[in-house]
Write a protein that holds these residues in place. Structure first.
Motif, PDB file in Angstrom:
ATOM      1  N   HIS A 186       0.868  -1.165   0.000  1.00  0.00           N
ATOM      2  CA  HIS A 186       0.000   0.000   0.000  1.00  0.00           C
ATOM      3  C   HIS A 186       0.907   1.217   0.000  1.00  0.00           C
ATOM      4  CE1 HIS A 186      -3.994  -1.879   1.235  1.00  0.00           C
ATOM      5  NE2 HIS A 186      -3.144  -2.904   1.138  1.00  0.00           N
ATOM      6  N   VAL A 187       0.749   2.075  -1.012  1.00  0.00           N
ATOM      7  CA  VAL A 187       1.673   3.202  -1.150  1.00  0.00           C
ATOM      8  C   VAL A 187       0.904   4.516  -1.223  1.00  0.00           C
ATOM      9  CG1 VAL A 187       3.382   1.769  -2.348  1.00  0.00           C
ATOM     10  CG2 VAL A 187       1.671   3.035  -3.676  1.00  0.00           C
ATOM     11  N   GLU A 188       1.645   5.580  -0.985  1.00  0.00           N
ATOM     12  CA  GLU A 188       1.109   6.929  -1.168  1.00  0.00           C
ATOM     13  C   GLU A 188       2.247   7.781  -1.741  1.00  0.00           C
ATOM     14  OE1 GLU A 188       2.081   8.852   3.227  1.00  0.00           O
ATOM     15  OE2 GLU A 188       0.038   8.215   2.770  1.00  0.00           O
ATOM     16  N   PRO A 189       1.887   8.927  -2.372  1.00  0.00           N
ATOM     17  CA  PRO A 189       2.938   9.746  -2.960  1.00  0.00           C
ATOM     18  C   PRO A 189       3.937  10.230  -1.923  1.00  0.00           C
ATOM     19  CG  PRO A 189       0.760  10.400  -3.740  1.00  0.00           C
ATOM     20  CD  PRO A 189       0.529   9.439  -2.633  1.00  0.00           C
ATOM     21  N   ASP A 190       5.163  10.363  -2.343  1.00  0.00           N
ATOM     22  CA  ASP A 190       6.213  10.863  -1.440  1.00  0.00           C
ATOM     23  C   ASP A 190       7.013  11.933  -2.176  1.00  0.00           C
ATOM     24  OD1 ASP A 190       7.780  10.888   0.916  1.00  0.00           O
ATOM     25  OD2 ASP A 190       9.381   9.831  -0.223  1.00  0.00           O
ATOM     26  N   PRO A 191       6.961  13.190  -1.772  1.00  0.00           N
ATOM     27  CA  PRO A 191       6.172  13.640  -0.626  1.00  0.00           C
ATOM     28  C   PRO A 191       4.702  13.660  -0.946  1.00  0.00           C
ATOM     29  CG  PRO A 191       7.158  15.489  -1.709  1.00  0.00           C
ATOM     30  CD  PRO A 191       7.702  14.289  -2.397  1.00  0.00           C
ATOM     31  N   PRO A 192       3.820  13.588   0.098  1.00  0.00           N
ATOM     32  CA  PRO A 192       2.383  13.578  -0.169  1.00  0.00           C
ATOM     33  C   PRO A 192       1.953  14.823  -0.962  1.00  0.00           C
ATOM     34  CG  PRO A 192       2.851  13.081   2.134  1.00  0.00           C
ATOM     35  CD  PRO A 192       4.123  13.546   1.513  1.00  0.00           C
ATOM     36  N   ALA A 193       0.965  14.623  -1.779  1.00  0.00           N
ATOM     37  CA  ALA A 193       0.446  15.772  -2.570  1.00  0.00           C
ATOM     38  C   ALA A 193      -0.213  16.782  -1.628  1.00  0.00           C
ATOM     39  CB  ALA A 193      -0.553  15.283  -3.598  1.00  0.00           C
ATOM     40  N   THR A 194      -0.007  18.052  -1.910  1.00  0.00           N
ATOM     41  CA  THR A 194      -0.582  19.124  -1.084  1.00  0.00           C
ATOM     42  C   THR A 194      -1.654  19.843  -1.885  1.00  0.00           C
ATOM     43  OG1 THR A 194       1.176  20.636  -1.784  1.00  0.00           O
ATOM     44  CG2 THR A 194       1.526  19.418   0.246  1.00  0.00           C
ATOM     45  N   GLY A 195      -2.682  20.235  -1.193  1.00  0.00           N
ATOM     46  CA  GLY A 195      -3.773  20.961  -1.881  1.00  0.00           C
ATOM     47  C   GLY A 195      -3.367  22.343  -2.272  1.00  0.00           C
ATOM     48  N   GLY A 196      -3.890  22.895  -3.391  1.00  0.00           N
ATOM     49  CA  GLY A 196      -3.521  24.218  -3.853  1.00  0.00           C
ATOM     50  C   GLY A 196      -4.643  25.179  -3.705  1.00  0.00           C
TER      51      GLY A 196
END
Length: 429
Positions: free
Chosen positions: A419-429
């Protein structure tokens, strides 16, 4: 040509090495058809088990045995008095003494600064009898044994009993007058001259000695006797056993290194052999075994030194109780006890320190290692794909869209799926 008389030297405390030395010397004398074995004796005493083994060998010998307390200044104390009484011929040099045959546990000699206070008249009356049933048993057993030897050899049994019960001693001339010994001789040649023409009973047969002008051959302790003497020192035996245990533990921690395991096994078996030849207390053995078990548990369990501390205490108590005798030469020294306990504490400290350090470091093996591991997306679509991590290509699930080459971080592992997630996590704009 007539075979020479063989001379054996028994100097110092009587123990397993002395018994082995005398046994092999008597066998050699029998093989060479020697007319006589002369045991030159100078001893403060020794172990009862070794003494009785030596007496049995003298009884079984086909060669007459003359025990000769020499040179001047020598003594046949405690176990030495029993050996003197058991021999076919008992002789002493001028300036020597015999006696003080009370069991050491009952009447051990006081050390410097430990002299007992002068007893009162009532205390003197109480002191005439053994202090306990065990003391009485030891004294009565020793008395009966030395009296039986005196009766067998036709020597003074009353004084023999006095030597055990009252720790009586005699000089060479007094021992001759009281028929404790057969001969007072200035040297070996004088002994051989006086022995000439005497008749002794050896293995049930009467033998007339012809010893005047007889040549002598000395049988000195060989490497086997020296080795046995060294390893049956309780301090050496304890250290050998502990070196063996530590070597095996190190081998188990580092399989395939071989040297620690090989050396450890040799030392452990040698130490156990030495202890088997000594009068050991099984409570001491049990405590040392417990200490070994706690030490092994400390190596494989993160107890942060608790088990190691228990191991050191068990070793200390076990070493204190290990040898069941009050003979000073066969006691384990305080320095040996302290060394074994200190080494156990050191190993416990190192184990605790490694355990604490391991808690602060990131896990580097197993399934837990994968959590938090970084990887790169190889292909992706509809929330699933493959990720390159740890040099391998893994099946992975995660966000709906991830671009090829995107850096990701592992958050969980189920079976063989990451189970993966983006690194670094995506940030809202």
């Amino acid at each position: 040509m007539k075979s020479p008389a063989m001379v054996v030297h028994l100097d110092g405390v009587i123990g397993p090495a002395s018994a082995d030395y005398l046994s092999r010397a008597l066998d050699k004398a029998a093989d060479h058809k020697a007319p006589l074995v002369i045991v030159r004796l100078d001893t403060p005493g020794g172990l009862d088990t070794s003494m009785r083994a030596m007496i049995r060998d003298i009884f079984a010998s086909s060669v007459p045995v003359a025990t000769y307390v020499s040179p001047s200044g020598a003594r046949a104390a405690s176990a030495g008095a029993f050996l003197l009484y058991a021999s076919h011929i008992a002789a002493m040099a001028p300036g020597t003494n015999v006696g003080a045959a009370t069991p050491v546990q009952i009447g051990g000699l006081p050390g410097p600064g430990n002299e007992p206070p002068k007893p009162t008249s009532q205390e003197k009356e109480k002191a005439e009898a053994p202090h306990s049933a065990m003391d009485a048993k030891a004294v009565n057993d020793a008395t009966a044994y030395i009296r039986s030897l005196a009766e067998l050899r036709g020597r003074n049994g009353d004084w023999a009993e006095k030597a055990v019960r009252e720790a009586a001693s005699l000089s060479a001339s007094a021992a001759l007058k009281q028929q404790v010994i057969d001969i007072e001789a200035k040297n070996v040649q004088d002994l051989l001259t006086q022995l000439d023409g005497r008749t002794v009973i050896v293995a049930g047969q009467r033998i007339r000695l012809a010893t005047r002008g007889l040549a002598v051959e000395e049988i000195r302790p060989d490497w086997r006797t020296e080795l046995l003497s060294a390893i049956t020192n309780p301090n050496v035996a304890l250290i050998l056993m502990m070196v063996g245990v530590y070597g095996l533990i190190f081998e188990f921690m580092n399989p395939g290194f071989f040297a620690p395991g090989t050396i450890g096994a040799i030392c452990l078996l040698t130490g156990l052999y030495a202890l088997a030849a000594l009068p050991v207390n099984f409570a001491g053995i049990a405590l040392i075994a417990l200490g070994i078990g706690l030490l092994i548990a400390e190596v494989y369990t993160a107890s942060f030194g608790t088990l190691g501390l228990g191991s050191a205490i068990a070793f200390l108590l076990g070493a204190t109780l290990l040898i069941d005798t009050d003979i000073p030469e066969f006691r384990i020294s305080r320095s040996a006890m302290a060394s074994v306990s200190a080494l156990s504490l050191l190993l416990a400290f190192l184990g605790a320190r490694l355990a604490l350090l391991s808690r602060r470091h990131r896990i580097v093996s197993g399934r837990e290692e994968m959590i938090g591991l970084r990887g790169v997306v190889d292909d992706w679509g509809s929330g699933a794909g493959h990720v390159l991590a740890h040099g391998e290509r893994w099946k992975a699930i995660g966000p709906e869209t991830l671009g090829k080459g995107r850096d990701v971080r592992v958050t969980a592992l189920h079976g063989l799926t990451l189970h993966v997630e983006p690194d670094p996590p995506a940030t809202g704009g």
